[in-house]
Design a protein around this motif. Structure first.
Motif, PDB file in Angstrom:
ATOM      1  N   LEU A  50       0.808  -1.222   0.000  1.00  0.00           N
ATOM      2  CA  LEU A  50       0.000   0.000   0.000  1.00  0.00           C
ATOM      3  C   LEU A  50       0.845   1.277   0.000  1.00  0.00           C
ATOM      4  O   LEU A  50       0.424   2.325   0.470  1.00  0.00           O
ATOM      5  N   ARG A  53      -1.632   3.104  -3.491  1.00  0.00           N
ATOM      6  CA  ARG A  53      -2.885   2.412  -3.197  1.00  0.00           C
ATOM      7  C   ARG A  53      -4.036   3.252  -3.751  1.00  0.00           C
ATOM      8  O   ARG A  53      -3.852   4.366  -4.208  1.00  0.00           O
ATOM      9  N   GLY A  54      -5.248   2.650  -3.655  1.00  0.00           N
ATOM     10  CA  GLY A  54      -6.397   3.274  -4.297  1.00  0.00           C
ATOM     11  C   GLY A  54      -6.523   2.623  -5.668  1.00  0.00           C
ATOM     12  O   GLY A  54      -5.524   2.476  -6.391  1.00  0.00           O
ATOM     13  N   PRO A  56      -7.657   3.202  -8.868  1.00  0.00           N
ATOM     14  CA  PRO A  56      -7.064   3.693 -10.120  1.00  0.00           C
ATOM     15  C   PRO A  56      -5.539   3.841 -10.037  1.00  0.00           C
ATOM     16  O   PRO A  56      -4.829   3.525 -11.004  1.00  0.00           O
ATOM     17  N   ARG A  96      -2.607  -7.494  -5.543  1.00  0.00           N
ATOM     18  CA  ARG A  96      -3.811  -7.297  -4.716  1.00  0.00           C
ATOM     19  C   ARG A  96      -5.012  -7.804  -5.527  1.00  0.00           C
ATOM     20  O   ARG A  96      -5.066  -7.560  -6.730  1.00  0.00           O
ATOM     21  N   CYS A 164     -12.477   5.990   3.961  1.00  0.00           N
ATOM     22  CA  CYS A 164     -11.207   5.637   3.323  1.00  0.00           C
ATOM     23  C   CYS A 164     -10.642   6.845   2.579  1.00  0.00           C
ATOM     24  O   CYS A 164     -10.976   7.996   2.891  1.00  0.00           O
ATOM     25  N   ASN A 165      -9.823   6.607   1.582  1.00  0.00           N
ATOM     26  CA  ASN A 165      -9.285   7.703   0.774  1.00  0.00           C
ATOM     27  C   ASN A 165      -9.544   7.408  -0.687  1.00  0.00           C
ATOM     28  O   ASN A 165      -8.958   6.483  -1.258  1.00  0.00           O
ATOM     29  N   ALA A 166     -10.443   8.178  -1.255  1.00  0.00           N
ATOM     30  CA  ALA A 166     -10.701   8.091  -2.695  1.00  0.00           C
ATOM     31  C   ALA A 166     -10.446   9.487  -3.250  1.00  0.00           C
ATOM     32  O   ALA A 166     -11.273  10.076  -3.945  1.00  0.00           O
ATOM     33  N   GLN A 203      -6.489   5.044   6.385  1.00  0.00           N
ATOM     34  CA  GLN A 203      -6.406   5.836   5.148  1.00  0.00           C
ATOM     35  C   GLN A 203      -7.149   7.167   5.307  1.00  0.00           C
ATOM     36  O   GLN A 203      -6.765   8.172   4.716  1.00  0.00           O
ATOM     37  N   GLY A 242     -15.572   6.041  -2.776  1.00  0.00           N
ATOM     38  CA  GLY A 242     -15.039   5.493  -4.026  1.00  0.00           C
ATOM     39  C   GLY A 242     -15.351   4.009  -4.102  1.00  0.00           C
ATOM     40  O   GLY A 242     -16.186   3.491  -3.341  1.00  0.00           O
ATOM     41  N   CYS A 243     -14.707   3.303  -4.992  1.00  0.00           N
ATOM     42  CA  CYS A 243     -14.969   1.867  -5.091  1.00  0.00           C
ATOM     43  C   CYS A 243     -13.787   1.158  -5.749  1.00  0.00           C
ATOM     44  O   CYS A 243     -13.001   1.766  -6.486  1.00  0.00           O
ATOM     45  N   ASP A 244     -13.699  -0.117  -5.464  1.00  0.00           N
ATOM     46  CA  ASP A 244     -12.624  -0.954  -6.012  1.00  0.00           C
ATOM     47  C   ASP A 244     -13.115  -1.883  -7.105  1.00  0.00           C
ATOM     48  O   ASP A 244     -12.335  -2.323  -7.954  1.00  0.00           O
ATOM     49  N   ASN A 254     -15.729  -1.835  -1.667  1.00  0.00           N
ATOM     50  CA  ASN A 254     -14.882  -0.698  -1.302  1.00  0.00           C
ATOM     51  C   ASN A 254     -14.290  -1.004   0.073  1.00  0.00           C
ATOM     52  O   ASN A 254     -14.557  -2.060   0.652  1.00  0.00           O
ATOM     53  N   LYS A 255     -13.493  -0.097   0.576  1.00  0.00           N
ATOM     54  CA  LYS A 255     -12.788  -0.299   1.842  1.00  0.00           C
ATOM     55  C   LYS A 255     -13.709  -0.839   2.927  1.00  0.00           C
ATOM     56  O   LYS A 255     -14.851  -0.405   3.051  1.00  0.00           O
ATOM     57  N   PHE A 322     -11.726  -5.157   2.436  1.00  0.00           N
ATOM     58  CA  PHE A 322     -12.845  -4.534   1.711  1.00  0.00           C
ATOM     59  C   PHE A 322     -14.151  -5.183   2.136  1.00  0.00           C
ATOM     60  O   PHE A 322     -14.151  -6.248   2.750  1.00  0.00           O
TER      61      PHE A 322
HETATM   62  O1  MRU Z   1      -6.702  -0.528   0.552  1.00  0.00           O
HETATM   63  P1  MRU Z   1      -6.778   0.754  -0.239  1.00  0.00           P
HETATM   64  O2  MRU Z   1      -6.281   1.932   0.521  1.00  0.00           O
HETATM   65  O3  MRU Z   1      -6.174   0.620  -1.604  1.00  0.00           O
HETATM   66  O4  MRU Z   1      -8.342   0.961  -0.441  1.00  0.00           O
HETATM   67  C1  MRU Z   1      -8.773   2.034  -1.221  1.00  0.00           C
HETATM   68  C2  MRU Z   1     -10.234   2.165  -1.300  1.00  0.00           C
HETATM   69  O5  MRU Z   1     -10.994   1.351  -0.802  1.00  0.00           O
HETATM   70  C3  MRU Z   1     -10.746   3.300  -2.132  1.00  0.00           C
HETATM   71  O6  MRU Z   1     -11.963   3.784  -1.636  1.00  0.00           O
HETATM   72  C4  MRU Z   1     -10.950   2.816  -3.583  1.00  0.00           C
HETATM   73  O7  MRU Z   1      -9.818   2.172  -4.043  1.00  0.00           O
HETATM   74  C5  MRU Z   1     -11.316   3.921  -4.494  1.00  0.00           C
HETATM   75  S1  MRU Z   1      -9.956   4.974  -4.820  1.00  0.00           S
HETATM   76  C6  MRU Z   1     -10.440   6.148  -5.921  1.00  0.00           C
END
Ligand code: MRU
Length: 345
Positions: A50, A53-54, A56, A96, A164-166, A203, A242-244, A254-255, A322
């Protein structure tokens, strides 16, 4: 680009294009340290740990990483080149499991070879460079567009809770969930943001609170278990995350903790918006149950951040990174192309 954040560049190619420079997010908010990743192992480890991370951002880092490795493949034979490239791609894909952007970006890179089957190896290398840069550019443009679409659903002065951090750090620019907040900030909307700290890796505390403060946004950090209280007090008018990975039926990974926030938002009648680029949609996943959820080191729960261990030695730990928010709890999924899912209940 938000002026105050222009010095923070999450991921980029170095000048000679033989390394990927990332901002080491495990060192934030204390230090802004950049690392140069020069081989597949470096990239894999940075994604797994990480440091980058995130969803995108890991896609972009992997695409750049694959290009950097491709440059070093020392053969002019297309069959041998393709085989070597595939090995690196498969290796990086395993860093991941949950964010589809990682495998999708790598698939897209490999696909360049298929779209130019007769090209020479040097031409393939150049095409891979362009594709990696295009993935980054498209991400930045998508974030801005998503931000504009979501901003239309918001009003000046609103309280917004995010988990989290998006943000800028999770993408190439602006963020997904934080994009409407930054655009609102540029236009004087005066949003009041509540950032969940996001246990266990913080995060929200380390990254979201950091980048929003740096950009001059009014942000209040809360522990994850305080979300209900701030909602009950009437301080939150929208939740934006945000979302993964987005499954075909609109369920969203998501997180960890996101689904709990969605349940709270439904209870208090607060709209719950998910922002993600179309690259996060995985139509091969029929629903959230088909999404692989990463499980991480128990030490993140029992020891990390503490000066001494805070749990009995033998205690069992479950540490999913997640969770899945069922589509019924989501008011809208906003992509750069508009609404992918809207719940009018
Ligand atoms: O484990 P992380 O910090 O990679 O998790 C990130 C998240 O869950 C974000 O909300 C998600 O990746 C969207 S980022 C634009």
């Amino acid at each position: 680009m938000i002026e105050a954040l222009s010095s923070l560049i999450t991921v980029r190619l170095n000048e000679r294009a033989d390394g990927v420079i990332i901002l080491d997010q495990t060192r934030l908010p204390g230090e802004e340290v950049y690392l140069t990743l020069t081989c597949a192992k470096d990239v894999w480890e940075a994604i797994h740990a990480l440091k980058v991370r995130g969803a995108p951002a890991i896609g972009i880092a992997a695409a750049y990483g694959l290009y950097v490795c491709a440059r070093r493949i020392d053969t002019e034979d297309p069959v041998a080149f393709r085989e070597e490239l595939r090995k690196v791609k498969d290796y990086l894909s395993g860093a991941r499991p949950t964010a589809v952007n990682l495998s999708a970006a790598l698939e897209r890179m490999e696909h360049v070879l298929d779209t130019h089957p007769m090209a020479s190896v040097p031409v393939w290398k150049e095409l891979l460079r362009r594709e990696a840069l295009a993935i980054r550019e498209e991400d930045a443009a998508s974030c801005r567009r998503m931000g504009e679409i979501c901003l239309r659903l918001l009003r000046p002065g609103m309280g917004i809770l995010t988990h989290c951090n998006a943000g800028h750090l999770a993408v190439s620019e602006y963020g997904t969930a934080l994009a409407p907040i930054y655009l609102g900030q540029e236009r004087g909307y005066g949003f009041k943001v509540f950032a969940d700290e996001t246990r266990p890796l913080l995060q929200g505390a380390r990254l979201t609170a950091y980048e929003l403060s740096k950009a001059g946004v009014d942000v209040t950090l809360i522990c994850d278990n305080m979300a209900s209280t701030v909602m009950r007090k009437g301080w939150v008018q929208a939740v934006i995350v945000g979302c993964d990975r987005i499954a075909a039926n609109g369920d969203v990974a998501n997180k960890i903790g996101t689904s709990g926030v969605a349940i709270l938002a439904r209870h208090y009648g607060i709209p719950f918006y998910v922002l993600g680029p179309t690259s996060t949609i995985d139509l091969s996943c029929p629903d959230g149950d088909a999404i692989a959820i990463e499980e991480r080191d128990p030490g993140e729960v029992t020891e990390m951040w503490y000066s001494a261990r805070m749990a009995p030695k033998e205690v069992k730990v479950y540490n999913p990174a997640f969770d899945v928010t069922p589509h019924e709890l989501i008011s809208a999924i906003i992509t750069e192309k508009g609404l992918f899912y809207e719940n009018n209940e």
